[in-house]
Design an enzyme around this catalytic site. Structure first.
Site, short mmCIF file in Angstrom:
data_model
loop_
_atom_site.label_atom_id
_atom_site.label_comp_id
_atom_site.label_asym_id
_atom_site.label_seq_id
_atom_site.Cartn_x
_atom_site.Cartn_y
_atom_site.Cartn_z
N CYS A 176 -7.13 -1.08 4.10
CA CYS A 176 -6.56 0.23 3.79
C CYS A 176 -5.50 0.11 2.70
O CYS A 176 -4.89 -0.96 2.50
CB CYS A 176 -5.92 0.83 5.02
N GLU A 236 -2.53 1.29 2.78
CA GLU A 236 -1.23 0.96 3.37
C GLU A 236 -1.05 -0.55 3.47
O GLU A 236 0.04 -1.07 3.22
CB GLU A 236 -1.11 1.59 4.76
N CYS A 272 -4.44 5.32 9.47
CA CYS A 272 -5.25 5.00 10.65
C CYS A 272 -4.36 4.34 11.71
O CYS A 272 -3.22 3.94 11.43
CB CYS A 272 -6.42 4.10 10.27
N GLU A 287 -12.62 -1.82 -0.30
CA GLU A 287 -13.73 -1.94 0.65
C GLU A 287 -14.54 -3.20 0.39
O GLU A 287 -14.31 -3.93 -0.59
CB GLU A 287 -14.58 -0.66 0.58
#
Ligand code: THU
Length: 133
Positions: free
Chosen positions: A53, A55, A86, A44
């Site tokens: 993310c 992934e 997401c 983040e």
């Protein structure tokens, strides 16, 4: 019972996540069609939209190492609801995987919450083949 090494890799990646804002840590590990494993965690940022993310991290590690085709992905999140990739990550995964790719979502203890496929998460997808001339 010994756990799938891909699940262990996703849990280990989750333990390295940098998620001071959401406090929602995620780890992923993917296996390529030639058997290599790459992991990633969410990272983040104080400028919230700049966070990435888990992934995306695993995909970047795969590409850096020369990998190009994902056979299976494990996502390890927190809570009791499956941490499904997401929308943006579904599309990122599509670049390197076909509809048959297995997506295995586990909880913080590595217990299976959902086993699904890219076809289920991203039906009628747009991928590299759509640009073939
Ligand atoms: N997140 C992931 O890394 N992967 C997912 O599959 C879903 C969400 C991250 C993004 C953000 O850092 C945090 O989880 C909360 O949305």
């Amino acid at each position: 019972m010994p756990q799938d090494p891909l699940i262990d890799a996703a849990l280990a990646a989750r333990s390295m996540a940098y998620a001071p804002y959401s406090r929602f840590t995620v780890g992923t590990a993917l296996r390529t069609t030639d058997g290599a494993t790459y992991a990633g965690c969410n990272v983040e940022n104080a400028a919230y939209p700049e966070g990435t993310c888990a992934e995306a991290g695993a995909i970047a590690a795969m590409v850096l190492a020369g990998g190009r085709r994902i056979a299976e992905l494990v996502v390890a999140g927190g809570g009791s609801a499956p941490c499904a990739p997401c929308g943006g990550c579904r599309q990122k995964l599509r670049e390197f995987a076909g509809p048959e790719m297995v997506i295995h979502i586990v909880d913080a203890a590595g217990q299976t919450l959902l086993r699904t496929s890219l076809a289920e998460l991203l039906p009628h997808s747009f991928g590299p083949d759509n640009l073939a001339r």
